[in-house]
Scaffold this active site. Structure first.
Site, short mmCIF file in Angstrom:
data_model
loop_
_atom_site.label_atom_id
_atom_site.label_comp_id
_atom_site.label_asym_id
_atom_site.label_seq_id
_atom_site.Cartn_x
_atom_site.Cartn_y
_atom_site.Cartn_z
N SER A 1 46.40 38.43 49.58
CA SER A 1 47.17 39.72 49.83
C SER A 1 46.42 40.61 50.37
CB SER A 1 48.16 40.09 48.52
OG SER A 1 47.10 40.45 47.45
N GLU B 1 43.73 28.29 40.67
CA GLU B 1 43.51 28.38 42.04
C GLU B 1 42.45 27.54 42.58
OE1 GLU B 1 43.02 32.59 42.99
OE2 GLU B 1 45.04 33.01 41.80
N ALA C 1 48.23 40.62 41.20
CA ALA C 1 47.32 40.88 40.31
C ALA C 1 46.35 39.71 39.81
CB ALA C 1 48.02 41.45 38.91
N ARG C 2 46.76 39.11 38.82
CA ARG C 2 46.34 37.70 38.44
C ARG C 2 47.24 36.89 37.92
NH1 ARG C 2 42.45 39.38 40.91
NH2 ARG C 2 40.38 39.39 40.52
N ASP D 1 51.14 35.49 44.80
CA ASP D 1 49.78 35.36 45.64
C ASP D 1 48.60 35.09 44.72
OD1 ASP D 1 48.22 35.97 47.98
OD2 ASP D 1 47.28 37.28 46.86
N HIS E 1 46.15 33.65 47.43
CA HIS E 1 45.29 34.86 46.89
C HIS E 1 44.61 35.48 48.35
CE1 HIS E 1 43.06 36.27 43.42
NE2 HIS E 1 43.01 37.19 44.21
#
Length: 332
Positions: A278, A257, A227-228, A252, A276
């Site tokens: 997925s 980031e 998600a985040r 992920d 990041h």
């Protein structure tokens, strides 16, 4: 005229000619590109450049974000957009199946102890072990949107028991069976072997997985976050991993980031890290471009747009659509 914000000159989407002018730009060029533009395509979906040039967006009617999450755009620091009549749409639907496959792969990798297998291979050690099956195990999926539902359907197809967690509890949901209230997550996570985060980042989900939730999980439970990053309190997760309070995590997304090279998560026990990615399968950029062009064609003839985001909630409600506007009207 459609302004297209790209990360750099080389990162331009392939957009077919639909009878409109595309003005490609980077963040440095956005102040000029957005002036007079009625549509803005955020190909660089994590950019915050629009906040700084908002007064120049004098004709803007519609923004399309090529991501499922819109938290970078509809953030507390940018109330001007939330309070305006500008329509926001997103890439809902593009990433559902790829992300669901990623989650299933993460669940299988955890059950089959793939991290240990790889480490033994690197050391050229032949060590027979027994691993776990996933049939009959339990997954609690936080989120009830299209990505979460595709995850639930795929995990069910693999023989797992699935529940959802959302803003409101519900019984007899077609994909989750039962939906528990995410506000009660600490009281519910003891049921699951895999806790999967697939909700949008909002005020109510920020920091949702904290020390209380992690302490309430099974000691061998597995956390998957697609998600985040800010949905998880990273310091609490690091502590839970260090104490072997949970069985592991597949991550992920992160608070920062790219994940800094000196971040302790890189060396935390039983963690799998991906950058990041997925939902990023081969051809995903072409799919995003075609999705936008389909909406642009609707906008040009005044048909309802797909994937209209509720700017107060921060996501696309089920069945959302809105007729394209022919003029700005109302408040900015």
């Amino acid at each position: 005229m459609v302004a297209v914000l790209c990360a750099d000159e080389a990162d331009r989407p392939a957009l077919a000619d639909v009878g409109v002018q595309f003005r490609f730009c980077t963040a440095a060029d956005l102040p000029d590109a957005v002036r007079g533009a009625r549509v803005l395509l955020l190909w660089d979906y994590f950019s915050t450049a629009l906040r700084d040039v908002w007064p120049r967006a004098d004709s803007l009617e519609w923004i399309h974000v090529t991501a499922a999450g819109v938290d970078t755009l509809l953030c507390p620091d940018f109330p001007e957009l939330r309070d305006s009549d500008v329509v926001v749409t997103n890439a809902c639907g593009v990433f559902d199946r790829p992300i669901a496959e990623y989650v299933l792969g993460a669940v299988l990798a955890h059950a089959k102890d793939s991290r240990t297998s790889y480490a033994l291979q690197c050391d050229r050690q032949w060590r027979h072990r027994e691993t776990r099956g996933i049939a009959g195990t339990c997954a609690l999926v936080v989120g009830t949107g299209s990505i979460a539902r595709e995850i639930a359907r795929l995990l069910r197809a693999a023989g797992m028991r699935v529940r959802g967690a959302g803003r409101v509890a519900a019984d007899a949901d077609p994909d989750f069976g039962e939906v528990v209230a995410s506000a009660d997550l600490a009281a519910e996570v003891g049921w699951c072997d895999h806790l999967v985060l697939a909700a949008p980042l909002t005020d109510s989900t920020r920091g949702l997985v904290d020390a209380a939730v992690l302490d309430a999980m099974k000691p061998d439970a597995h956390l998957v976050n697609i998600a985040r990053g800010p949905m998880v309190v990273e310091s609490a997760l690091l502590d839970a991993l260090a104490r072997n309070r949970i069985g592991g995590a597949t991550l992920d997304v992160f608070d920062t980031e790219p994940l800094p090279a000196d971040h302790p998560l890189w060396e935390a026990p039983n963690v799998t890290i991906t950058p990041h990615m997925s939902g990023d399968v081969v051809g995903w950029r072409d799919t995003l471009a075609e999705q936008f062009l389909g909406n642009l064609r609707r906008w040009l003839v005044g048909e309802p747009l797909h994937n209209v985001v509720d700017k107060k909630l921060g996501y696309v409600p089920s069945g959302a659509g809105r007729p394209a506007t022919s003029g700005r009207g109302g408040a900015r």
